[in-house]
Design a protein around this motif. Structure first.
Motif, short mmCIF file in Angstrom:
data_model
loop_
_atom_site.label_atom_id
_atom_site.label_comp_id
_atom_site.label_asym_id
_atom_site.label_seq_id
_atom_site.Cartn_x
_atom_site.Cartn_y
_atom_site.Cartn_z
N PHE A 47 9.86 -7.92 4.36
CA PHE A 47 10.43 -9.05 3.62
C PHE A 47 9.76 -10.31 4.28
CE2 PHE A 47 13.66 -6.16 2.59
CZ PHE A 47 13.61 -6.23 1.24
N PRO A 48 9.36 -11.46 3.21
CA PRO A 48 8.84 -12.67 4.03
C PRO A 48 9.67 -13.48 4.40
CG PRO A 48 9.04 -12.73 1.37
CD PRO A 48 9.49 -11.19 1.93
N GLU A 49 9.28 -14.29 5.23
CA GLU A 49 10.00 -15.36 6.01
C GLU A 49 10.92 -16.24 4.90
OE1 GLU A 49 9.76 -18.63 9.56
OE2 GLU A 49 8.09 -17.44 9.02
N GLY A 50 12.09 -16.27 5.17
CA GLY A 50 12.84 -17.04 4.41
C GLY A 50 13.45 -16.28 3.14
N SER A 91 2.92 0.79 7.55
CA SER A 91 1.99 -0.11 6.28
C SER A 91 0.64 -0.57 6.76
CB SER A 91 2.82 -1.19 5.72
OG SER A 91 3.19 -2.04 6.71
N THR A 92 0.57 -1.07 7.94
CA THR A 92 -0.64 -1.61 8.25
C THR A 92 -1.52 -0.53 8.91
OG1 THR A 92 0.25 -2.25 10.47
CG2 THR A 92 0.29 -3.83 8.98
N LEU A 119 0.03 -10.64 -3.22
CA LEU A 119 0.95 -11.10 -4.07
C LEU A 119 2.45 -10.30 -3.92
CD1 LEU A 119 -1.04 -11.64 -7.38
CD2 LEU A 119 -0.30 -13.25 -5.81
N SER A 120 2.26 -9.32 -3.14
CA SER A 120 3.40 -8.54 -3.20
C SER A 120 4.63 -9.35 -2.06
CB SER A 120 3.19 -7.23 -2.13
OG SER A 120 4.30 -6.42 -1.75
N THR A 121 5.79 -8.93 -2.42
CA THR A 121 6.94 -9.29 -1.66
C THR A 121 7.13 -8.96 -0.26
OG1 THR A 121 8.11 -9.32 -3.72
CG2 THR A 121 9.71 -9.79 -1.70
N PHE A 122 6.51 -7.72 -0.17
CA PHE A 122 6.32 -6.89 1.23
C PHE A 122 5.43 -7.44 2.11
CE2 PHE A 122 8.26 -3.20 -1.75
CZ PHE A 122 9.44 -3.57 -0.83
N GLY A 123 5.87 -7.62 3.35
CA GLY A 123 4.84 -8.14 4.23
C GLY A 123 3.84 -7.21 4.64
N GLY A 124 4.47 -5.95 4.70
CA GLY A 124 3.48 -4.85 5.00
C GLY A 124 2.31 -4.52 4.00
N THR A 125 2.66 -4.76 2.65
CA THR A 125 1.91 -4.50 1.59
C THR A 125 1.00 -5.74 1.62
OG1 THR A 125 3.46 -3.56 0.47
CG2 THR A 125 1.53 -4.03 -0.88
N LYS A 126 1.35 -6.91 1.69
CA LYS A 126 0.31 -7.91 2.00
C LYS A 126 -0.68 -7.74 3.12
CE LYS A 126 3.43 -11.94 0.32
NZ LYS A 126 3.75 -13.20 0.79
N ALA A 127 -0.13 -7.42 4.03
CA ALA A 127 -1.16 -7.24 5.33
C ALA A 127 -2.15 -6.29 4.92
CB ALA A 127 -0.32 -6.81 6.45
N LEU A 128 -1.52 -5.16 4.04
CA LEU A 128 -2.50 -4.12 3.59
C LEU A 128 -3.69 -4.73 3.01
CD1 LEU A 128 -3.17 -0.86 3.69
CD2 LEU A 128 -1.60 -1.00 1.38
#
Length: 796
Positions: free
Chosen positions: A433-436, A663-664, A728-737
């Motif tokens: 989940f993103p910070e905040g 995820s990464t 654009l994903s809410t998930f940090g792992g998907t963003k990093a991917l």
């Protein structure tokens, strides 16, 4: 062979379209039956001891992660208006279908000594709303006196209250979980104004429901974004709505099929399988670009539409098959991981990639055979000045600056290896989940005031019936709880020790000073009352959630912070010796389990096995390329430009502090499988040019760059922006991917356009040996046969 395939495709256009249409209808139906999953235990194989022990624990004591908690910071809770609101909120939630129990300061139980029946009655502290403030003050005092609830339902010092909502196990494993969670939140919002504070939500049901909801919404969002982004890029490249619409039709069918496969195979939609449909769109567009570029190149050359479409299948078909096969191989390696989540992802992705290859190869030639011939403006993109300048610059670098090229990539490798040493491995349950995000804020609230919400369980088998309730065992459990209480990462423990202390307090009519383990003299008559409690359903159910029917196996339950896999591993390493020192392994069997432990072991297992799968992917793809080129030297040279981007990505993770987690780690296998595509396309064209130009290496390299360089650049740009949508994903792992794969593929483009040709020119004759020459593609020009086929198809 490919010439025959081309003839079959164009001769049976209508039948093929009907067949694809019927299959698509079936796939669409199956897609509607796909269910969602998010099960941390599924990260581990069924044979793993951690998972086996966890399932055994749940069979004995029930689900450990079935409680959703609501937090309220309101020091004035025990005023009539606030208490009424808190009471009515609990009552309304308790009436929702799928709720087993609701506990709060306004809905809690206590034990009452019943001398006539020689047992303890399990009763609500207050059967309804208090009639006056004085009665409410009395309830508050009783709650403060019941030490069992200390820092569980109400904290008098901070004025923080907790409502614990137990969900039905069947609901937790069904789609209803998301709807029920939404109803609880919706109900809570109605009472926030009356309570005078915002409510906080957490607990495993809440976290899992939110994850499942995001997975479902993001999949459709990513499909939309993928179609939009790739359509815009294709229009910029080809400047033709007709081309864009055909490509979008192909990938739309392919993405629908991928969802259909999830349903056909009985899989569930997870964070990973939810990525497959947009991946298929991106990969499918890359296929279409190569096929359409070749079609336009051929049509510009001779102006014959059918002949051009035949050559598309014959000349690009084999290379496209191999590129898709290598990409599918990269995903298929996930099937060697004995984890249902990873295996499902690998199977669905690999099958879907091969299907999008078939769809591209069939639909592009068939649809364009029905459409009008391309006009001059449709093939103008092949002569675009910017494209030609780009390729000319690449050729200049390859011919004149090879030494600098080697120094540059060599430096990148050295720096990259250092960056890789900085990578750390860590995984948090809510770490993506993103910070905040409100989930993290609410979790921080519960961790700060109550120690956390992630279940951490210790199971103690006394090896003899009734021994778990012996004075010695209970004292050992109390000693263990005191030892674990020294760690700030854990909440207050709940176990049979608290239950027995509550029994003693109840026996002495609720005296707070009596909340302690009974003495030897007291044990007999207090526990005899508890023994008579078996007929009292509610109280007995509570007891059985802490100890088995033989009074041999018991549990000690903690909630812990989402500390991350590294910190959890440290805590396990420190608690295990403490546990063994208190409970002699020769006299007790002890087990540390719970969601926290299962997630830790699942993360470790995946990281370890995904590195193995990456190694298998490299070997498997090398074998496919060896089949294509029949020269291990050429395989070695072709792998170098694709290993360099992986090193670059690893360095990027190290320098940016992106941790290794499931995820990464996917980045490497996915990126490697896709980046090899450019290598295959280039080397396939290079070999054709060698045969056509009497094995003149320099000329063949330059011609190959000019013909496929543009397509390589086009597809790499599409892939870059296609994978960037995951940012654009809410998930940090998907963003990093998304970020890492897109950057890796961009680096791979330059590596294949610059480093690979440079290596071919430097090594020259040592690579074009007799084995390479013997590999033999189908002849590049069979004009007479093509003319005959073209004439036949045009009259068909």
């Amino acid at each position: 062979m490919w010439q025959t395939i081309a003839r079959i495709i164009l001769k049976n256009r209508v039948a093929i379209l009907v067949a694809i249409g019927l299959i698509t209808i079936v796939m669409g139906f199956m897609a509607t039956r796909v269910k969602i999953r998010y099960d941390f235990a599924a990260l581990l194989p069924a044979t793993d001891s951690t998972l086996i022990n966890y399932k055994s624990f749940k069979e004995r004591f029930g689900e450990d992660g079935d409680v959703l908690v609501i937090g309220l910071e309101q020091p004035e809770l025990f005023t009539e208006s606030k208490y009424r609101a808190w009471y009515e909120l609990g009552k309304e939630i308790d009436q929702l279908d799928g709720i087993e129990e609701v506990l709060s300061a306004a809905r809690c139980y206590h034990l009452v000594r019943n001398d006539s029946l020689k047992r303890f009655d399990f009763k609500m502290l207050s059967e309804g709303l208090p009639a006056s403030q004085a009665e409410l003050d009395s309830i508050k005092q009783q709650i403060n006196d019941l030490k069992f609830y200390d820092n569980l339902l109400w904290d008098d010092e901070t004025g923080i209250a907790v409502m614990a909502i137990t969900m039905n196990a069947k609901v937790l494993d069904s789609k209803k979980r998301v709807g029920l969670t939404n109803l609880i939140i919706k109900t809570g919002k109605k009472y926030e104004e009356r309570l005078g504070a915002n409510l906080r939500y957490s607990g495993m049901p809440y976290i899992r429901s939110l994850l499942a909801k995001i997975v479902e919404s993001e999949m459709f969002l990513f499909i939309l974004y993928a179609i939009l982004v790739t359509a815009i890029i294709m229009f910029i490249f080809f400047r033709s709505f007709k081309v864009v619409m055909v490509a979008m039709a192909v990938v739309a069918v392919g993405s629908l099929w991928s969802i259909g496969f999830i349903g056909i195979m009985g899989f569930r939609l997870s964070i990973l399988t939810g990525l497959v449909p947009p991946l298929i769109i991106v990969i499918g567009v890359a296929n279409c670009i190569f096929l359409l570029n070749k079609y336009h190149t051929e049509f510009r050359s001779h102006g014959n539409k059918i002949k051009g479409l035949q050559r598309v299948v014959r000349k690009v078909g084999k290379a496209t098959l191999l590129t898709n096969a290598t990409t599918a191989a990269g995903f298929a390696t996930f099937t060697v991981v004995e984890s249902s989540v990873m295996r499902e992802f690998g199977v669905v992705a690999a099958i879907s990639i091969m299907c999008i290859f078939v769809l591209s190869l069939l639909l592009v030639p068939i649809i364009f055979s029905f459409l009008k011939e391309p006009k001059a403006r449709h093939v103008k993109h092949l002569e675009r000045k910017q494209s030609q300048v780009f390729i000319s610059k690449i050729v200049e670098i390859v011919l004149s600056y090879r030494t600098r090229v080697y120094w540059f990539f060599g430096t990148c490798v050295v720096v990259g290896i250092y960056g890789i040493t900085l990578i750390t491995s860590d995984g948090k349950i809510v770490g993506d989940f993103p910070e905040g995000h409100h989930v993290l804020q609410d979790l921080d609230f519960f961790e700060k005031h109550f120690g956390g919400v992630i279940p951490f369980e210790i199971e103690i088998d006394a090896l003899k019936p009734d021994k778990a309730l012996s004075a010695g065992t209970l004292k050992r459990i109390e000693k263990l709880q005191d030892a674990v209480a020294q760690y700030p990462e854990f909440s207050r423990a709940v176990s049979m020790v608290e239950v027995v202390k509550s029994l003693k307090q109840a026996y002495y009519n609720g005296m707070p000073s009596k909340y302690k383990l009974p003495s030897g003299a007291e044990r007999g008559f207090i526990l005899s009352y508890a023994e008579n409690n078996k007929s009292n359903g509610g109280g007995n159910e509570v007891l059985r959630s802490f100890i088995d029917s033989a009074n041999q196996v018991t549990r000690v339950s903690f909630q812990m912070k989402d500390a991350g896999s590294g910190e959890t591993e440290r805590l396990l390493g420190e608690i295990r010796p403490i546990l063994d020192s208190i409970f002699n392994p020769e006299q007790y069997n002890t087990l540390i389990t719970g969601t926290s432990v299962v997630y830790l072991r699942g993360t470790e297992y995946l990281v370890k096995n995904l590195f193995v799968s990456l190694g298998i992917a490299v070997v498997l793809i090398a074998m496919l390329m060896a089949y294509m080129f029949q020269s291990w030297r050429m395989v070695a040279v072709s792998l170098i430009p694709n290993i360099v981007p992986l090193i670059f990505t690893g360095a990027l993770m190290g320098f940016l502090g992106i941790t290794i987690k499931p995820s990464t780690i996917l980045v490497f296998s996915i990126a490697f499988g896709i980046s090899v595509d450019d290598t295959i396309h280039f080397l396939a064209k290079y070999r054709q040019e060698l045969e056509a130009n009497n094995w003149k290496i320099k000329r063949s390299v330059i011609l190959a760059l000019h013909e496929v360089g543009i397509s390589m650049a086009y597809t790499s740009i599409v892939l870059f922006f296609g994978f960037s949508i995951f940012n654009l994903s809410t998930f940090g792992g998907t963003k990093a991917l998304g970020m890492l794969v897109s950057i890796t593929l961009l680096v791979a483009m330059f590596s294949n356009l610059i480093l690979l040709p440079s290596l071919l020119l430097t090594l020259e004759r040592s690579l074009t040996d007799k084995y390479f020459k013997a590999a033999g593609l189908e002849p590049t020009d069979i004009e007479e046969q093509e003319s005959e086929l073209s004439a036949q198809d045009q009259t068909a």
